[in-house]
Design an enzyme around this catalytic site. Structure first.
Site, PDB file in Angstrom:
ATOM      1  NE  ARG A 197       5.892   6.470  -4.930  1.00  0.00           N
ATOM      2  CZ  ARG A 197       7.159   6.325  -4.517  1.00  0.00           C
ATOM      3  NH1 ARG A 197       7.707   7.238  -3.743  1.00  0.00           N
ATOM      4  NH2 ARG A 197       7.885   5.304  -4.904  1.00  0.00           N
ATOM      5  CD  GLU A 230       8.287  -7.757 -17.652  1.00  0.00           C
ATOM      6  OE1 GLU A 230       8.787  -6.704 -18.093  1.00  0.00           O
ATOM      7  OE2 GLU A 230       7.465  -7.786 -16.726  1.00  0.00           O
ATOM      8  CG  HIS A 255       6.357  -4.000 -17.780  1.00  0.00           C
ATOM      9  ND1 HIS A 255       7.393  -4.524 -17.070  1.00  0.00           N
ATOM     10  CD2 HIS A 255       6.015  -2.853 -17.131  1.00  0.00           C
ATOM     11  CE1 HIS A 255       7.676  -3.756 -16.040  1.00  0.00           C
ATOM     12  NE2 HIS A 255       6.839  -2.711 -16.049  1.00  0.00           N
ATOM     13  CG  LEU A 260      -2.073   1.020   1.094  1.00  0.00           C
ATOM     14  CD1 LEU A 260      -3.092   0.600   0.045  1.00  0.00           C
ATOM     15  CD2 LEU A 260      -2.753   1.240   2.441  1.00  0.00           C
ATOM     16  NE  ARG A 299      10.188  -3.756 -11.890  1.00  0.00           N
ATOM     17  CZ  ARG A 299       9.516  -2.683 -12.319  1.00  0.00           C
ATOM     18  NH1 ARG A 299       8.252  -2.778 -12.672  1.00  0.00           N
ATOM     19  NH2 ARG A 299      10.118  -1.510 -12.418  1.00  0.00           N
TER      20      ARG A 299
END
Ligand code: NAP
Ligand code: 8YV
Length: 317
Positions: A154, A260, A278, A152, A231
């Site tokens: 920004r 990725e 992404h 929790l 991520r």
């Protein structure tokens, strides 16, 4: 003489114009030319512009003895060793806040898409099956759910703000309890067991590596939905894939992956997942704001040695 900047990754034309106004820009050379570049130009490079994906490889940082600033295009900086940079007096900057709303919107979009079968239903209509086979199965509502937010911060708070529209019961897990009107769980597995949906939005890196593990996935359970916009490393990907295949997890909305741009092929066969490359912050407007801040940090540094948004590890430099 303009100072030398090493550019890692690609940037927008606007960013490149601003870089070249103030710096002599050196795009990262090919691997077989890198050592030659570090030997000849490395000693004069004072700035690096990079991004969250490419980060700052340790061997390149080691080859830049006069480096003073690394300005990263993105908020997550798990691909940059900020402690090592701070120890050398190199300030690392990132782009917090300007992308909160976009990434929160992406998380909500993924949740809605998974719960309401958006992608399979779209394919059904395009294939002409509505005409021949009639209506599709009912989906699950996003109204009145318990939503667990892992991280929790920004962006997590921006997600929580949006959840009010769905009359959600918001609960959260992070390292520390916040002064917020949501229930805090010190134990992630307990939170997952209490949640219909788990939204991951922590940083990557060692401290969050695989924290959404088999136990957490089992606790979320066969009715549970996993949304990952943090991520790929945060989730035990093989365990998640198995649980989705076996119906031990209802569905997943995934913007990020462990390796990725490689995505586990098994996921391609599953209707209960929505996969994105992404794109959490990838709108024209938000990428413009991120690019501006990336450049502003460099400009400010040239002006007075200060920066606008250093990462916490470098805030005292
Ligand atoms: P932030 O404000 O720093 O918030 C991070 C939150 O994660 C904090 O609540 C923090 O808890 C929590 N956290 C950190 N380590 C933890 C751990 N080991 N266990 C549990 N909770 C932990 O960061 P942000 O600006 O919201 O961004 C969060 C992340 O989102 C970024 O680092 C990036 O990886 C990801 N992101 C992804 C995209 C995308 O395109 N998909 C875009 C932007 C960002 P405490 O407050 O208790 O420390
Ligand atoms: C970007 C992100 O994809 O900000 C982050 O942490 O993951 C995204 O906004 C990326 O960093 C841009 O390079």
């Amino acid at each position: 003489m303009k100072p030398d900047l090493l550019l890692i990754g690609t940037v927008t034309d606007v960013m490149m114009t601003r870089f070249t106004d103030e710096f002599t820009v050196h795009p990262l050379p090919a691997a077989d030319e890198l050592q030659g570049f570090l030997d000849t130009t490395g000693p004069s490079v004072v700035a690096v512009a990079t991004n969250g994906h490419n980060g700052m490889p340790a061997e390149i940082m080691a080859g830049l003895p006069d480096l003073k600033i690394i300005s990263s295009y993105g908020v997550g900086y798990d691909a940059i060793d900020a402690d090592a940079a701070a120890a050398r007096g190199i300030v690392v900057t990132h782009t917090p806040n300007v992308l909160n709303d976009e990434v929160a919107n992406t998380a909500i979009m993924l949740w809605l898409a998974v719960s309401r079968n958006l992608v399979p239903n779209d394919a059904y209509v395009r294939a002409g099956r509505w005409l021949t086979e009639g209506n599709t199965p009912l989906s699950r509502s996003v109204q009145d759910r318990t939503v667990g937010i892992l991280g929790l911060g920004r962006i997590g708070q921006a997600i929580a703000d949006r959840l009010a529209m769905f009359n959600s019961t918001v609960v959260y897990h992070s390292r520390s309890k916040k002064d917020v009107p949501y229930r805090y769980y010190g134990d992630l597995t307990e939170m997952a067991a209490a949640s219909d949906v788990l939204i991951c939005i922590t940083p990557g890196g060692a401290s969050t590596q695989g924290i959404v593990n088999k136990q957490v996935i089992e606790a979320l359970g066969p009715e549970g939905i996993l949304i990952n916009v943090s991520r790929g490393s945060v989730v035990d990907e093989p365990e998640m894939v198995k649980a989705l295949q076996d119906g031990r997890l209802c569905g997943a909305g995934l913007d990020v992956f462990d390796k990725e741009p490689q995505v586990p092929q098994e996921l391609f066969a599953l209707d209960n997942v929505v996969l994105q490359p992404h794109i959490g912050s990838a709108t024209v407007e938000t990428r413009k704001a991120m690019g501006d801040l990336t450049c502003d940090n460099l400009s400010q540094f040239l002006k007075d040695g200060k920066t606008l948004t250093p990462v916490p590890e470098c805030s005292q430099l």
